[in-house]
Motif scaffolding. Structure first.
Motif, PDB file in Angstrom:
ATOM      1  N   UNK A   1     -13.203  -9.659 -16.898  1.00  0.00           N
ATOM      2  CA  UNK A   1     -13.219  -8.219 -16.620  1.00  0.00           C
ATOM      3  C   UNK A   1     -14.617  -7.785 -16.159  1.00  0.00           C
TER       4      UNK A   1
ATOM      5  N   UNK B   1     -15.358  -0.024 -27.906  1.00  0.00           N
ATOM      6  CA  UNK B   1     -16.750   0.317 -27.632  1.00  0.00           C
ATOM      7  C   UNK B   1     -17.247  -0.315 -26.327  1.00  0.00           C
TER       8      UNK B   1
ATOM      9  N   UNK C   1     -15.847  -2.197 -23.778  1.00  0.00           N
ATOM     10  CA  UNK C   1     -15.129  -1.984 -22.510  1.00  0.00           C
ATOM     11  C   UNK C   1     -15.286  -0.544 -22.018  1.00  0.00           C
ATOM     12  N   UNK C   2     -15.018   0.487 -22.861  1.00  0.00           N
ATOM     13  CA  UNK C   2     -15.206   1.841 -22.322  1.00  0.00           C
ATOM     14  C   UNK C   2     -16.656   2.159 -21.981  1.00  0.00           C
ATOM     15  N   UNK C   3     -17.611   1.649 -22.752  1.00  0.00           N
ATOM     16  CA  UNK C   3     -19.021   1.956 -22.498  1.00  0.00           C
ATOM     17  C   UNK C   3     -19.477   1.330 -21.177  1.00  0.00           C
TER      18      UNK C   3
ATOM     19  N   UNK D   1     -17.556   0.425 -18.685  1.00  0.00           N
ATOM     20  CA  UNK D   1     -16.833   1.051 -17.569  1.00  0.00           C
ATOM     21  C   UNK D   1     -17.387   2.438 -17.281  1.00  0.00           C
ATOM     22  N   UNK D   2     -17.795   3.150 -18.332  1.00  0.00           N
ATOM     23  CA  UNK D   2     -18.420   4.463 -18.141  1.00  0.00           C
ATOM     24  C   UNK D   2     -19.570   4.380 -17.137  1.00  0.00           C
ATOM     25  N   UNK D   3     -20.425   3.382 -17.307  1.00  0.00           N
ATOM     26  CA  UNK D   3     -21.613   3.319 -16.446  1.00  0.00           C
ATOM     27  C   UNK D   3     -21.277   2.854 -15.033  1.00  0.00           C
TER      28      UNK D   3
ATOM     29  N   UNK E   1     -18.356   3.551 -13.510  1.00  0.00           N
ATOM     30  CA  UNK E   1     -17.716   4.723 -12.891  1.00  0.00           C
ATOM     31  C   UNK E   1     -18.768   5.779 -12.557  1.00  0.00           C
ATOM     32  N   UNK E   2     -19.740   5.973 -13.451  1.00  0.00           N
ATOM     33  CA  UNK E   2     -20.750   6.994 -13.194  1.00  0.00           C
ATOM     34  C   UNK E   2     -21.623   6.601 -12.001  1.00  0.00           C
TER      35      UNK E   2
ATOM     36  N   UNK F   1     -13.653   0.603  -6.136  1.00  0.00           N
ATOM     37  CA  UNK F   1     -13.862   0.530  -7.582  1.00  0.00           C
ATOM     38  C   UNK F   1     -12.977  -0.535  -8.215  1.00  0.00           C
TER      39      UNK F   1
END
Lengths: 167, 167
Positions: free
Chosen positions: B12, B136, B138-140, B142-144, B146-147, B164
């Protein structure tokens, strides 16, 4: 406990939707505190050719219920994408959560090799369950949650990483 | 194939970092085509109190290598966070990818119950491997990613969802 297709999907969607719900509530509260029309935030975008906040939330909802339903081999509920207020977006999240909670681990576990057909405007994407979940559904869902967050943050709503990740 | 801690993490991260790399290349090309200083994009933010593009990429790198290393029970390489150009950010991604590729499935699979200690400025967060990865890391990460995408999109770089998600 062993990581499974259920563990990597439904609890993840539920947690992120709860965080998104709390973020939207902070957006609505910010508009009230600053005395501007909350609909401005609901229709806000990061770029003229990006989707507004309402669509980001609707698509996150679609991704979560669609992914979980496809992995379970059931049909997801269909929602009409008519939400235009924060209250309606919160209700959309609640309906999505209610559906996700009807799915049992036994329906989704073992779906690694399940054939997934994703209907798109210009054709169908074919996946197996595992790459569909890890390389398509999780990043796509998270994209729309983060973009909803970024739209509100860009517009001055006082939220931070802890709101996104949850406690 | 059964979903595993390795399958849900390293492949991933590798795929998303490859997509981020291609997105950054489009950002650099856009600055060149429009004849403005690419450093403007490297330092661009979505809000005055959000981190600029360079930091989003550095933190995505840190999250990917830190997560994979913690699950494997090894130390990740330390990078100095000095990148200030697109070329340096691409090299940062390449170093991260090279480290991730040294990790074998056998080092990470079975880490669901591993104790994970995450050092933070104001204390330590304690997790087990599975919730650390799913709720924690995976979302963290992916947050960066996407941002970073949203910063470039907000500044007019011609990228879309396919960039993306990758092909």
């Amino acid at each position: 406990m062993t990581l499974s297709m259920y563990q990597a999907s439904v609890p993840f969607f539920l947690r992120m939707l709860a965080n998104l719900r709390a973020i939207l509530e902070k957006g609505e509260a910010h508009a009230a505190a600053r005395k501007f029309d909350a609909a401005v935030l609901v229709q806000a975008r990061l770029a003229p050719d990006m989707l507004p906040l309402a669509r980001q939330v609707q698509i996150a909802s679609d991704n979560a219920k669609g992914c979980a339903a496809r992995l379970a081999g059931v049909y997801p509920p269909r929602f009409e994408d008519t939400e235009s207020t924060f209250a309606e977006l919160l209700a959309r999240i609640d309906k999505t959560v209610a559906f996700l909670k009807t799915l049992q681990p036994g329906q989704i576990d073992g779906s690694e090799e399940r054939d997934i057909k994703l209907p798109l405007p210009n054709g169908t994407l074919d996946f197996k369950g595992l790459p569909y979940l890890v390389h398509f559904a999780i990043p796509n869902f998270t994209f729309h949650v983060v973009t909803a967050y970024n739209i509100l943050r860009h517009n001055g709503v006082p939220i931070g990483k802890t709101d996104f990740l949850g406690k």
